[in-house]
Design a protein around this motif. Structure first.
Motif, PDB file in Angstrom:
ATOM      1  N   SER A  60      39.305  31.321  40.256  1.00 30.36           N
ATOM      2  CA  SER A  60      39.763  30.479  41.355  1.00 30.36           C
ATOM      3  C   SER A  60      40.529  29.314  40.777  1.00 30.36           C
ATOM      4  O   SER A  60      40.358  28.963  39.639  1.00 30.36           O
ATOM      5  CB  SER A  60      38.598  29.968  42.186  1.00 30.36           C
ATOM      6  N   SER A  61      41.385  28.737  41.550  1.00 32.88           N
ATOM      7  CA  SER A  61      42.140  27.566  41.127  1.00 32.88           C
ATOM      8  C   SER A  61      41.684  26.383  41.950  1.00 32.88           C
ATOM      9  O   SER A  61      41.384  26.510  43.111  1.00 32.88           O
ATOM     10  CB  SER A  61      43.637  27.798  41.318  1.00 32.88           C
ATOM     11  N   GLY A  62      41.659  25.238  41.302  1.00 34.20           N
ATOM     12  CA  GLY A  62      41.225  24.035  42.004  1.00 34.20           C
ATOM     13  C   GLY A  62      42.372  23.186  42.425  1.00 34.20           C
ATOM     14  O   GLY A  62      43.480  23.334  42.162  1.00 34.20           O
TER      15      GLY A  62
ATOM     16  N   ALA B 147      41.864  13.616  36.071  1.00 34.05           N
ATOM     17  CA  ALA B 147      41.359  13.996  37.393  1.00 34.05           C
ATOM     18  C   ALA B 147      42.425  14.562  38.323  1.00 34.05           C
ATOM     19  O   ALA B 147      42.100  15.335  39.225  1.00 34.05           O
ATOM     20  CB  ALA B 147      40.672  12.804  38.052  1.00 34.05           C
ATOM     21  N   ASN B 148      43.683  14.220  38.117  1.00 34.82           N
ATOM     22  CA  ASN B 148      44.747  14.734  38.993  1.00 34.82           C
ATOM     23  C   ASN B 148      45.480  15.931  38.405  1.00 34.82           C
ATOM     24  O   ASN B 148      46.445  16.408  38.997  1.00 34.82           O
ATOM     25  CB  ASN B 148      45.739  13.613  39.331  1.00 34.82           C
ATOM     26  N   TYR B 149      45.046  16.417  37.248  1.00 35.27           N
ATOM     27  CA  TYR B 149      45.679  17.598  36.653  1.00 35.27           C
ATOM     28  C   TYR B 149      45.318  18.830  37.474  1.00 35.27           C
ATOM     29  O   TYR B 149      44.203  18.931  37.998  1.00 35.27           O
ATOM     30  CB  TYR B 149      45.190  17.834  35.229  1.00 35.27           C
ATOM     31  N   PRO B 150      46.227  19.782  37.582  1.00 38.95           N
ATOM     32  CA  PRO B 150      45.835  21.070  38.168  1.00 38.95           C
ATOM     33  C   PRO B 150      44.736  21.692  37.306  1.00 38.95           C
ATOM     34  O   PRO B 150      44.804  21.632  36.080  1.00 38.95           O
ATOM     35  CB  PRO B 150      47.118  21.906  38.100  1.00 38.95           C
TER      36      PRO B 150
ATOM     37  N   LEU C  27      44.429  22.055  33.223  1.00 40.10           N
ATOM     38  CA  LEU C  27      43.117  22.178  32.593  1.00 40.10           C
ATOM     39  C   LEU C  27      42.499  23.518  32.954  1.00 40.10           C
ATOM     40  O   LEU C  27      42.603  23.963  34.097  1.00 40.10           O
ATOM     41  CB  LEU C  27      42.169  21.078  33.078  1.00 40.10           C
ATOM     42  N   ALA C  28      41.856  24.138  31.985  1.00 36.02           N
ATOM     43  CA  ALA C  28      41.099  25.371  32.238  1.00 36.02           C
ATOM     44  C   ALA C  28      39.653  25.145  31.810  1.00 36.02           C
ATOM     45  O   ALA C  28      39.388  24.677  30.705  1.00 36.02           O
ATOM     46  CB  ALA C  28      41.693  26.544  31.465  1.00 36.02           C
ATOM     47  N   PHE C  29      38.750  25.465  32.712  1.00 35.02           N
ATOM     48  CA  PHE C  29      37.323  25.447  32.425  1.00 35.02           C
ATOM     49  C   PHE C  29      36.937  26.911  32.222  1.00 35.02           C
ATOM     50  O   PHE C  29      36.994  27.709  33.164  1.00 35.02           O
ATOM     51  CB  PHE C  29      36.547  24.819  33.582  1.00 35.02           C
ATOM     52  N   VAL C  30      36.576  27.268  31.005  1.00 33.15           N
ATOM     53  CA  VAL C  30      36.415  28.677  30.639  1.00 33.15           C
ATOM     54  C   VAL C  30      34.950  28.998  30.354  1.00 33.15           C
ATOM     55  O   VAL C  30      34.317  28.377  29.498  1.00 33.15           O
ATOM     56  CB  VAL C  30      37.273  29.031  29.398  1.00 33.15           C
TER      57      VAL C  30
END
Length: 148
Positions: free
Chosen positions: A146-148, A112-115, A68-71
């Protein structure tokens, strides 16, 4: 009556978001949401990538789940006041994005468990003639904050 520019501020922002969404789709991302809101926060684009993590995160490892990307998209005209939108990504803004992303993941627990990653797309808009504007995406348009 005020002499307004031939384009409206909101239209420039939407054009920038449209361009980034099209670019992401051309790279294999699926746009899940545009302008996803929760309480006091908003995420411009939420996208999902089903390919290999190496294509999505430049790591070269296969992924067992989508990414997932939050852009956050920042569209600016020339000679803007905040370094093309870079200065608008303050610590406060980052916290709001993080909190909003957490609310998204709470609403969609199957993801919720996706990178996850947080990206910023910087888009430059330049007038090309009376009433028209050109929107371009810079080569480093979507650097990974940043990566979560």
């Amino acid at each position: 009556m005020a002499n307004h520019p031939p384009y409206h501020y909101l239209d420039i922002g939407i054009a920038g978001e449209d361009l980034v969404a099209e670019w992401l789709q051309s790279k294999g991302w699926v746009i899940l949401h545009r302008r996803w809101r929760y309480r006091n926060g908003e995420i411009d684009i939420i996208a999902q990538f089903y390919g290999e993590a190496g294509e999505a995160k430049d790591e070269g490892k296969a992924s067992s789940s989508p990414v997932l990307a939050f852009v956050e998209v920042k569209t600016r005209s020339r000679e803007n006041w905040d370094a093309g939108g870079r200065n608008a990504i303050t610590k406060h803004k980052q916290v709001k994005l993080w909190d909003t992303a957490l609310m998204f993941l709470a609403k969609y627990p199957e993801k919720a468990n996706y990178p996850c990653r947080f990206d910023v797309a910087i888009v430059s808009c330049q007038p090309i003639s009376q009433g028209l504007a050109a929107v371009t995406i810079s080569p480093e348009a979507i650097p990974n904050l940043s990566s979560g």
